[in-house]
Structures are given as structure tokens and as C-alpha cells.
Design an enzyme around this catalytic site. Structure first.
Site, short mmCIF file in Angstrom:
data_model
loop_
_atom_site.label_atom_id
_atom_site.label_comp_id
_atom_site.label_asym_id
_atom_site.label_seq_id
_atom_site.Cartn_x
_atom_site.Cartn_y
_atom_site.Cartn_z
N HIS A 26 17.28 47.78 22.27
CA HIS A 26 15.95 47.64 22.85
C HIS A 26 15.02 48.79 22.45
O HIS A 26 13.80 48.68 22.63
CB HIS A 26 16.03 47.51 24.38
CG HIS A 26 16.29 48.79 25.11
ND1 HIS A 26 17.52 49.14 25.59
CD2 HIS A 26 15.46 49.80 25.46
CE1 HIS A 26 17.45 50.30 26.21
NE2 HIS A 26 16.20 50.74 26.15
N ASP A 76 23.49 45.57 23.56
CA ASP A 76 22.30 46.43 23.42
C ASP A 76 22.57 47.63 22.54
O ASP A 76 22.34 48.78 22.93
CB ASP A 76 21.79 46.88 24.80
CG ASP A 76 20.35 47.42 24.74
OD1 ASP A 76 19.73 47.29 23.67
OD2 ASP A 76 19.88 47.96 25.74
N GLY A 118 13.16 56.97 27.62
CA GLY A 118 13.27 57.78 26.42
C GLY A 118 14.67 58.28 26.18
O GLY A 118 15.02 58.66 25.06
N ASN A 119 15.51 58.29 27.24
CA ASN A 119 16.92 58.65 27.07
C ASN A 119 17.72 57.50 26.47
O ASN A 119 18.86 57.71 26.04
CB ASN A 119 17.55 59.04 28.41
CG ASN A 119 17.33 60.49 28.78
OD1 ASN A 119 16.50 60.79 29.63
ND2 ASN A 119 18.03 61.39 28.13
N SER A 120 17.16 56.31 26.47
CA SER A 120 17.89 55.13 25.99
C SER A 120 18.41 55.37 24.57
O SER A 120 17.68 55.79 23.69
CB SER A 120 16.98 53.90 25.99
OG SER A 120 16.68 53.49 27.29
N GLY A 134 36.81 29.29 23.60
CA GLY A 134 36.36 27.91 23.74
C GLY A 134 36.61 27.31 25.10
O GLY A 134 36.98 26.14 25.22
N ILE A 160 34.38 29.18 32.17
CA ILE A 160 35.17 29.70 33.29
C ILE A 160 34.30 29.93 34.51
O ILE A 160 33.07 29.97 34.43
CB ILE A 160 35.87 31.02 32.91
CG1 ILE A 160 34.83 32.08 32.50
CG2 ILE A 160 36.89 30.80 31.82
CD1 ILE A 160 35.42 33.46 32.28
#
EC number: 3.4.21.107
Length: 500
Positions: free
Chosen positions: A131, A161, A233-235, A291, A294
Site C-alpha cells: 500500500h 500487503d 509513514g512507518n508502513s 480447492g 470452509i
């Protein structure tokens, strides 16, 4: 302390000097007990005197990420004013000054984002959050010494991510390694380094607050929760253990204010490392695929299935073209172990399967009708499976008969009911035509138009089959009955209802 206790004592019962001696003796006894009762390892652990050495060791590998996206912006048209109006020249001058005239040349607008990242390979491989870069077409990596290098995208994955970037460099870069995030325990010290609010390299410290957090951000949520300050900003920045190893990638915060309130989340290294390796090797992910569809197992469902305790992942659908079908997995099976790993609940299974190599043959332990069975499954690739069509149900047609049970009014399948509820031509089962609003079935969101496919893991085709199965389950001393219910789109789910 003595004076406060003395003031609370009834008058004339205990004299202050005697209470002081008793309190001192008690405190000494408690202190001696704690000292002898605590394990030696627990007594030896203490907060680091300083994080400065650790921060100095790893900061060179932490980078700032600047990502810019250029998009085409629509031109605004001038207000339609009568010719010669006094405001005509004023509006024209205003819009032209802002670059928003009536010209046909499209304008471009730049969107910028800032985040963090870290180097994992001295040759120039950088990891950050997906992101952070989004759909950017201009990405720069800024190092702690001010060096700014253009970056290209090696690969990215929105489900976890993560994104992998590469920069060209004429010298080896400072790099950090992944550590064992599975060894983390709540209470362990961690260090977060990143670029909060675009301020540049910042260091914050905290502890691991919890592990295995699900914040409903994706199918493989398994976050480390920390109280180390993480802000915008730490992301994409690293979360270090005290050995200087990356144990997490800071990704999200829970905050009503937009700033840190001590609840931050990081993708564990154990989840991130395999994805990053795939992105480096293939430029895309190649996740294992079983496949099956659940659902979770609650206490009522566990009782109805004879599981004892709620555990595992209940199979509610099997893809006709998926790996599970030829391996013999079936609707109603509860997967309790996969490739040697325990499946505690339904959230565990997608993460375990996805991290298993495509093409690997694994043992899958299921509980079927109260007994454990082991099936061998050769995994396919999830990205291929996602392109396949949904499940289809077999067809049937029988005369209409109605009956009531469990707060449900039921009828045999007919063409009239298919048309009334929009059911598929190949749908099989018993149609629910009415639901008592005060029943447990209503609480479980069963509604008219749903179709009962199975009762107690046995197929049913008439209301009489339903009541017969319910009576048989009652005679076995069971408190709940498990229904397999399909909606008008053919999607099925298990619902446990009390038979008492």
C-alpha cells in the site's frame, strides 16, 4: 503506609508500633517468597539500559520510500456567461492562472505517498508494504545518508500487503536479515524504525503485546501486535528483535486519532519471508491451493459432529476441479491437521495451505462422522484456482410435500418453488418456505428460499427425510443437529440447531 493502615484500624484494637512490626515482617516474608518462587530466568531479565547500540547497528539498512503517481486530471470548463458581461474577463483570468481553462490539452496531477522499507540484500533488494507504493510510476528509495536512488518493482502482493523493490547501486548496501518470529512471546522487547509523518528515520521501542491477531484486512491475517509507537509513514518499516533481526514488517495501526495509541500491527517474518522469496524468484506469488470452501466450527456444530471440542475447519464445499476432490475430501469433513500442522480453527487453514509449495503431496487429517481419517492431497496453485467457476449442485425433481420441524416449514423441490425463489435448475434438497421468527433457525439467518441439502451429514430430498434424520439424531442422545443449507446461488454452509 503504616499510618494509612493504622487510621483504618478500629480504635483500641491494634497499636501503631505493633502494626509496624507486623507489617515489616510480612513484607520481608512476601519478598523472600517472590525471590524464591520466580524462575531464575525471569529474575535475570530486565529492560535494556539503552537501545542505542542496536539502533546504530541496523539503521543503515532502513530506508524511506517516496512513491509518486501521475494521473490525468479533468479540465474544468469556464462558467457560461453572457458575452460582454463584466465578469467574463475576471473568470477567464482566474481559471487560466490556475491552469484550468477550456483547452483540450489534458492536465496531469501527481499524487505522492511516503513510507518506510528496509534492505534485505546488499545488491539492492528492498522490502516495503504494497500500500506504500500502490500504482506508483515513480518510486525513490532514500537512505539514511541522504542518497536517493530510483527503484523498480520486482513484485507485489496485496493479500499480505508486501512489495519487493530493486535499486541499482555501485557498492554493497547495508542489509538486515529475517529472524524467527515464531519464537516471539508477548512481553518480548522489539524496536521499530521508520519514517513517521515524513520526518525521517525515527526509532521507537516497545514490547510484543500479542501474536496471531486477526484485524480482517486479508485472508492470511496473523499479525504481531506491539505497543512500540507506529504512525503514518512507518508502513513498510522493520520491527526488530534484540538480536537486530527483522521479526515483523510494520503495516497497520488501530487508532481513533490517526496517531499511535499503542496498538500497532506487523506482518510476521514467518509469513512475509516465503512471499518475498516468491516475488523475488517469480515476480508473483505461487500459493498452494486445496480447492475447498470452509467455515468455522462453533460449540453446537462440534457437538453435532461428535468432535468433542470446537476445532478445525469444516468443509462446506469442494471444487469439482480442485485437488481436494480426487483426494476424497468431502463436504462435512473437518480438517484438523494439514501437512503435520494443527488446524485449531478455520483461520489457520488458508494460511497453512497458502504457504505450502505448489505440487507438494501432503497428509490431511479429517474427522468424518466422528472418526479421524488421513487423505493425501497434491496441492494445486491458488492463482489458477481463483479463475475457476463456482461449485454446481446435482439435479432432482419430486412432487411437492410440506412439513414442519425446528421452526421451519419445508417443502419438496418443485418447478414452482424454483421459480418463486430463483433456485437453480440443478439445485437438490428440501426447500424452506417459512421460518418462525422466534426460532433458533431465524437467529442463524436461515430464511425462506434456502434449501436443506443434508441433515446430520446425510442427503435429504423430502421433508420426511429431514424429520426422520432429526428423530434418529435425538435417539442417539445428541443435543444438536447439523444442517447443510444452500442459498439461491447454490452456496452452502453448515448450521447447527438444537433438537431439545
Amino acid at each position: 503506609m503504616t499510618q494509612a493502615l493504622s487510621a483504618l484500624a478500629p480504635s483500641g484494637t491494634v497499636r501503631p508500633n505493633r502494626l509496624s512490626r507486623r507489617l515489616a515482617a510480612s513484607c520481608f516474608a512476601v519478598a523472600a517468597f517472590v525471590a524464591t518462587a520466580l524462575p531464575m530466568a525471569a529474575q535475570a531479565r530486565s529492560a535494556p539500559e539503552s537501545f542505542a547500540d542496536l539502533a546504530e547497528e541496523v539503521t543503515g539498512a532502513v530506508v524511506n520510500i517516496s512513491a509518486s503517481t501521475t494521473v490525468e486530471a479533468k479540465n474544468r470548463t469556464l462558467p457560461q456567461l453572457p458575452p460582454g458581461t463584466p465578469f467574463e474577463d475576471l473568470f477567464e483570468e482566474f481559471f487560466n492562472r490556475r491552469g484550468q481553462g477550456n483547452g483540450d490539452t489534458p492536465r496531469q496531477r501527481r499524487s505522492n505517498s511516503l513510507g518506510s522499507g528496509f534492505v534485505i540484500d546488499p545488491s539492492g533488494i528492498v522490502v516495503t508494504n504494497n500500500h506504500v507504493i500502490g500504482d506508483a510510476n515513480d518510486i525513490s528509495v532514500i537512505f539514511s545518508d541522504g542518497t536517493r536512488l530510483k527503484a523498480e518493482i520486482v513484485g507485489k502482493d496485496s493479500k499480505v500487503d508486501l512489495a519487493v523493490l530493486k535499486v541499482k547501486t555501485d557498492k554493497p548496501l547495508k542489509a538486515v536479515k529475517f529472524g524467527d518470529s515464531d519464537a516471539l512471546r508477548p512481553g518480548d522487547w522489539v524496536l521499530a524504525i521508520g519514517n513517521p509523518f515524513g520526518l525521517g528515520g525515527s526509532v521507537t521501542a516497545g514490547i510484543v503485546s500479542a501474536r496471531g491477531r486477526n484485524i480482517d484486512s486479508g485472508p492470511y491475517d496473523n499479525y504481531i501486535q506491539t505497543d512500540a509507537a507506529i504512525n503514518k509513514g512507518n508502513s513498510g518499516g522493520p520491527l526488530f528483535n534484540m538480536k537486530g533481526e527483522v521479526v515483523g514488517i510494520n503495516t497497520a495501526i488501530l487508532s481513533p486519532t490517526g496517531g499511535s495509541v499503542g496498538i500497532g500491527f506487523a506482518v510476521p517474518a514467518s509469513t512475509a519471508a516465503p512471499v518475498i522469496e516468491q516475488l523475488r524468484q517469480y515476480g508473483e506469488t505461487r500459493r498452494g491451493w486445496l480447492g475447498v470452501r470452509i467455515q468455522s466450527v462453533d460449540d453446537a456444530t462440534a457437538e453435532a459432529l461428535g468432535l468433542g471440542t470446537a476445532r478445525g475447519a469444516l468443509i462446506a464445499g469442494v471444487d469439482e476441479k480442485g485437488p481436494a476432490k480426487p483426494a476424497g475430501l468431502d463436504v462435512g469433513d473437518v480438517i484438523v491437521r494439514f501437512d503435520g500442522k494443527e488446524v485449531k480453527d478455520s483461520r489457520d487453514l488458508p494460511r497453512i495451505v497458502a504457504s505450502t509449495p505448489v505440487g507438494k503431496t501432503v497428509d490431511v487429517v479429517v474427522v468424518r462422522k466422528g472418526k479421524e481419517e488421513t487423505k493425501k492431497v497434491t496441492l494445486g496453485r491458488l492463482e489458477d484456482g481463483e479463475k475457476q467457476a463456482n461449485l454446481q449442485q446435482p439435479s432432482t425433481d419430486t412432487p411437492t410435500v410440506t412439513r414442519q420441524a425446528l421452526g421451519l416449514e419445508m417443502a419438496t423441490m418443485s418447478e414452482d418453488l424454483r421459480r418463486r425463489y430463483g433456485l437453480k435448475d440443478d439445485q437438490k434438497g428440501v426447500v424452506i418456505t417459512r421460518v418462525d421468527p422466534n426460532s433458533a433457525a431465524a437467529d442463524k439467518r436461515i430464511q425462506p428460499g434456502d434449501v436443506i441439502v443434508e441433515v446430520g451429514q446425510e442427503p435429504v430430498s423430502s421433508p420426511a427425510d429431514v424429520t426422520k434424520r432429526i428423530d434418529a439424531i435425538k435417539s442417539q442422545g445428541r443435543k444438536s443437529v447439523l444442517l447443510l443449507v444452500a442459498n439461491s446461488q447454490g452456496e452452502v454452509r453448515f448450521v447447527a440447531l438444537s433438537v431439545e
